[in-house]
Design an enzyme around this catalytic site. Structure first.
Site, PDB file in Angstrom:
ATOM      1  N   ASP A   7       0.869  -1.169   0.000  1.00 51.55           N
ATOM      2  CA  ASP A   7       0.000   0.000   0.000  1.00 51.55           C
ATOM      3  C   ASP A   7       0.915   1.231   0.000  1.00 51.55           C
ATOM      4  O   ASP A   7       2.106   1.124   0.314  1.00 51.55           O
ATOM      5  CB  ASP A   7      -0.878  -0.028   1.253  1.00 51.55           C
ATOM      6  CG  ASP A   7      -1.653   1.253   1.465  1.00 51.55           C
ATOM      7  OD1 ASP A   7      -2.302   1.721   0.525  1.00 51.55           O
ATOM      8  OD2 ASP A   7      -1.568   1.795   2.587  1.00 51.55           O
ATOM      9  N   PHE A   8       0.361   2.393  -0.338  1.00 49.05           N
ATOM     10  CA  PHE A   8       1.214   3.587  -0.368  1.00 49.05           C
ATOM     11  C   PHE A   8       0.912   4.534   0.786  1.00 49.05           C
ATOM     12  O   PHE A   8       1.670   4.603   1.744  1.00 49.05           O
ATOM     13  CB  PHE A   8       1.089   4.313  -1.710  1.00 49.05           C
ATOM     14  CG  PHE A   8       2.126   5.386  -1.875  1.00 49.05           C
ATOM     15  CD1 PHE A   8       3.431   5.054  -2.200  1.00 49.05           C
ATOM     16  CD2 PHE A   8       1.816   6.719  -1.677  1.00 49.05           C
ATOM     17  CE1 PHE A   8       4.419   6.033  -2.315  1.00 49.05           C
ATOM     18  CE2 PHE A   8       2.780   7.711  -1.792  1.00 49.05           C
ATOM     19  CZ  PHE A   8       4.088   7.360  -2.117  1.00 49.05           C
ATOM     20  N   ASP A   9      -0.203   5.245   0.738  1.00 49.78           N
ATOM     21  CA  ASP A   9      -0.535   6.199   1.806  1.00 49.78           C
ATOM     22  C   ASP A   9      -0.661   5.467   3.142  1.00 49.78           C
ATOM     23  O   ASP A   9      -1.462   4.552   3.283  1.00 49.78           O
ATOM     24  CB  ASP A   9      -1.859   6.901   1.501  1.00 49.78           C
ATOM     25  CG  ASP A   9      -1.764   7.862   0.339  1.00 49.78           C
ATOM     26  OD1 ASP A   9      -0.931   8.773   0.386  1.00 49.78           O
ATOM     27  OD2 ASP A   9      -2.520   7.690  -0.637  1.00 49.78           O
ATOM     28  N   GLU A  16      -0.354  11.614   3.291  1.00 46.76           N
ATOM     29  CA  GLU A  16      -1.677  11.209   2.802  1.00 46.76           C
ATOM     30  C   GLU A  16      -2.020  12.156   1.665  1.00 46.76           C
ATOM     31  O   GLU A  16      -2.247  13.350   1.881  1.00 46.76           O
ATOM     32  CB  GLU A  16      -2.718  11.291   3.918  1.00 46.76           C
ATOM     33  CG  GLU A  16      -2.583  10.225   4.987  1.00 46.76           C
ATOM     34  CD  GLU A  16      -3.103   8.860   4.544  1.00 46.76           C
ATOM     35  OE1 GLU A  16      -3.771   8.789   3.484  1.00 46.76           O
ATOM     36  OE2 GLU A  16      -2.819   7.873   5.239  1.00 46.76           O
ATOM     37  N   ARG A  52     -14.459  12.371  -1.457  1.00 45.14           N
ATOM     38  CA  ARG A  52     -13.298  13.238  -1.298  1.00 45.14           C
ATOM     39  C   ARG A  52     -12.949  13.947  -2.606  1.00 45.14           C
ATOM     40  O   ARG A  52     -12.603  15.123  -2.614  1.00 45.14           O
ATOM     41  CB  ARG A  52     -12.103  12.423  -0.776  1.00 45.14           C
ATOM     42  CG  ARG A  52     -12.253  12.042   0.691  1.00 45.14           C
ATOM     43  CD  ARG A  52     -11.118  11.181   1.177  1.00 45.14           C
ATOM     44  NE  ARG A  52     -11.194   9.835   0.618  1.00 45.14           N
ATOM     45  CZ  ARG A  52     -10.258   8.902   0.793  1.00 45.14           C
ATOM     46  NH1 ARG A  52      -9.174   9.169   1.497  1.00 45.14           N
ATOM     47  NH2 ARG A  52     -10.393   7.699   0.283  1.00 45.14           N
ATOM     48  N   THR A  95      -2.408   0.935  -4.720  1.00 46.76           N
ATOM     49  CA  THR A  95      -2.920   2.020  -3.879  1.00 46.76           C
ATOM     50  C   THR A  95      -4.197   2.629  -4.414  1.00 46.76           C
ATOM     51  O   THR A  95      -4.373   2.780  -5.628  1.00 46.76           O
ATOM     52  CB  THR A  95      -1.845   3.122  -3.725  1.00 46.76           C
ATOM     53  OG1 THR A  95      -2.389   4.197  -2.950  1.00 46.76           O
ATOM     54  CG2 THR A  95      -1.391   3.678  -5.070  1.00 46.76           C
ATOM     55  N   GLY A  96      -5.074   2.963  -3.490  1.00 43.49           N
ATOM     56  CA  GLY A  96      -6.238   3.750  -3.847  1.00 43.49           C
ATOM     57  C   GLY A  96      -5.889   5.215  -4.027  1.00 43.49           C
ATOM     58  O   GLY A  96      -6.720   6.023  -4.429  1.00 43.49           O
ATOM     59  N   LYS A 141      -8.009  -4.833  -3.897  1.00 44.90           N
ATOM     60  CA  LYS A 141      -6.585  -5.153  -3.968  1.00 44.90           C
ATOM     61  C   LYS A 141      -6.299  -6.651  -4.019  1.00 44.90           C
ATOM     62  O   LYS A 141      -5.229  -7.052  -4.473  1.00 44.90           O
ATOM     63  CB  LYS A 141      -5.844  -4.498  -2.802  1.00 44.90           C
ATOM     64  CG  LYS A 141      -5.827  -2.972  -2.884  1.00 44.90           C
ATOM     65  CD  LYS A 141      -4.961  -2.362  -1.804  1.00 44.90           C
ATOM     66  CE  LYS A 141      -4.967  -0.845  -1.875  1.00 44.90           C
ATOM     67  NZ  LYS A 141      -4.070  -0.222  -0.888  1.00 44.90           N
ATOM     68  N   ASP A 164      -2.104  -0.982   5.808  1.00 44.72           N
ATOM     69  CA  ASP A 164      -2.509  -0.483   7.126  1.00 44.72           C
ATOM     70  C   ASP A 164      -4.007  -0.289   7.293  1.00 44.72           C
ATOM     71  O   ASP A 164      -4.495  -0.270   8.420  1.00 44.72           O
ATOM     72  CB  ASP A 164      -1.812   0.847   7.419  1.00 44.72           C
ATOM     73  CG  ASP A 164      -2.349   1.986   6.565  1.00 44.72           C
ATOM     74  OD1 ASP A 164      -2.677   3.046   7.126  1.00 44.72           O
ATOM     75  OD2 ASP A 164      -2.440   1.823   5.334  1.00 44.72           O
ATOM     76  N   ASN A 167      -9.035  -0.849   3.240  1.00 45.76           N
ATOM     77  CA  ASN A 167      -9.010  -1.230   1.827  1.00 45.76           C
ATOM     78  C   ASN A 167      -7.825  -2.137   1.499  1.00 45.76           C
ATOM     79  O   ASN A 167      -7.728  -2.663   0.391  1.00 45.76           O
ATOM     80  CB  ASN A 167      -9.032   0.006   0.914  1.00 45.76           C
ATOM     81  CG  ASN A 167      -7.758   0.812   0.970  1.00 45.76           C
ATOM     82  OD1 ASN A 167      -7.187   1.006   2.040  1.00 45.76           O
ATOM     83  ND2 ASN A 167      -7.308   1.292  -0.172  1.00 45.76           N
ATOM     84  N   ASP A 168      -6.912  -2.343   2.474  1.00 45.08           N
ATOM     85  CA  ASP A 168      -5.828  -3.311   2.313  1.00 45.08           C
ATOM     86  C   ASP A 168      -6.246  -4.707   2.764  1.00 45.08           C
ATOM     87  O   ASP A 168      -5.548  -5.692   2.472  1.00 45.08           O
ATOM     88  CB  ASP A 168      -4.594  -2.879   3.119  1.00 45.08           C
ATOM     89  CG  ASP A 168      -4.039  -1.551   2.657  1.00 45.08           C
ATOM     90  OD1 ASP A 168      -3.936  -1.341   1.434  1.00 45.08           O
ATOM     91  OD2 ASP A 168      -3.715  -0.709   3.515  1.00 45.08           O
TER      92      ASP A 168
END
Length: 215
Positions: A7-9, A16, A52, A95-96, A141, A164, A167-168
């Protein structure tokens, strides 16, 4: 070869992206509330991202670029990616978040990921449209990880997922080794290991035979 999916963020990065964008759009509090609800699995990721993105509509492209330029990798992340790739593993970022932010953070540290699967914020007439598009809005994912593993000929038992948030969860549930990076409470139960630094993540990967011992 193993397939390592990050994951990224909140994982590879302590930035973020939506927060950085929201600060420039003057909607930081609203976006933070939506993000927190999604990370704790109170609303779907797709619903949260669309909400968002709508709040970010009208943000000038110059401000978007400045926000993405502020995205940073966590200490030790670049070195860990280098080690994984040097050991012959395929490093993916699932990543989302948004492709431009991921690419710029990696470029700044002089490292590359083998695969980036990310979303996009469309721009029209120099501003964000308020929409979002990409494979990881409605898509999940686990499917992204399974598709990439099949494409590479890597068995799922040889996959590692690191994340984390809620969504992961799908990729953490299907990966051969699942590592939570300071995971949210809803995520922790599915993790084989939990870490709070890239150094510790490296040690976990060494312990599981994914990485050779660091010289």
């Amino acid at each position: 070869m193993s397939l390592i999916a990050f994951d990224f963020d909140g994982t590879l990065s302590d930035s973020e992206m939506t927060v950085l964008l929201a600060e420039r759009a003057g909607v930081a509090d609203e976006v933070a509330e939506i993000t927190e609800r999604a990370m704790n699995d109170e609303i779907s990721y797709a619903e949260s991202l669309y909400s968002r993105a709508e709040l970010l509509g009208g943000l000038p492209e110059t401000e978007v670029d400045a926000a993405f330029d502020a995205v940073r990798l966590r200490p030790g992340a670049a070195r860990l990616i280098e080690r994984l790739r040097a050991d012959g593993h395929h490093v993916a970022v699932l990543t989302g978040g948004f492709d431009h932010g991921v690419e710029r953070a990696l470029e700044r540290e002089g490292v590359e990921a083998d695969t980036i699967v990310a979303n996009r914020l469309p721009v029209a007439n120099g501003t964000l449209t308020g929409e979002a598009e990409g494979p990881l809005i409605e898509g999940t994912k686990d499917h992204a990880l399974e598709d990439l593993a099949a494409e590479l000929g890597v068995p799922m038992a040889s996959t590692v997922a690191v994340g984390d948030g809620a969504n992961d969860l799908p990729m953490l549930e299907v990966a051969g080794l699942s590592v939570g990076f300071v995971p949210k409470p809803a995520v922790r139960p599915v993790c084989d290991a939990v870490v709070a630094s890239m150094y510790r993540l490296g040690k976990v990967l060494e312990a599981h035979g994914v990485l050779s011992e660091n010289a």
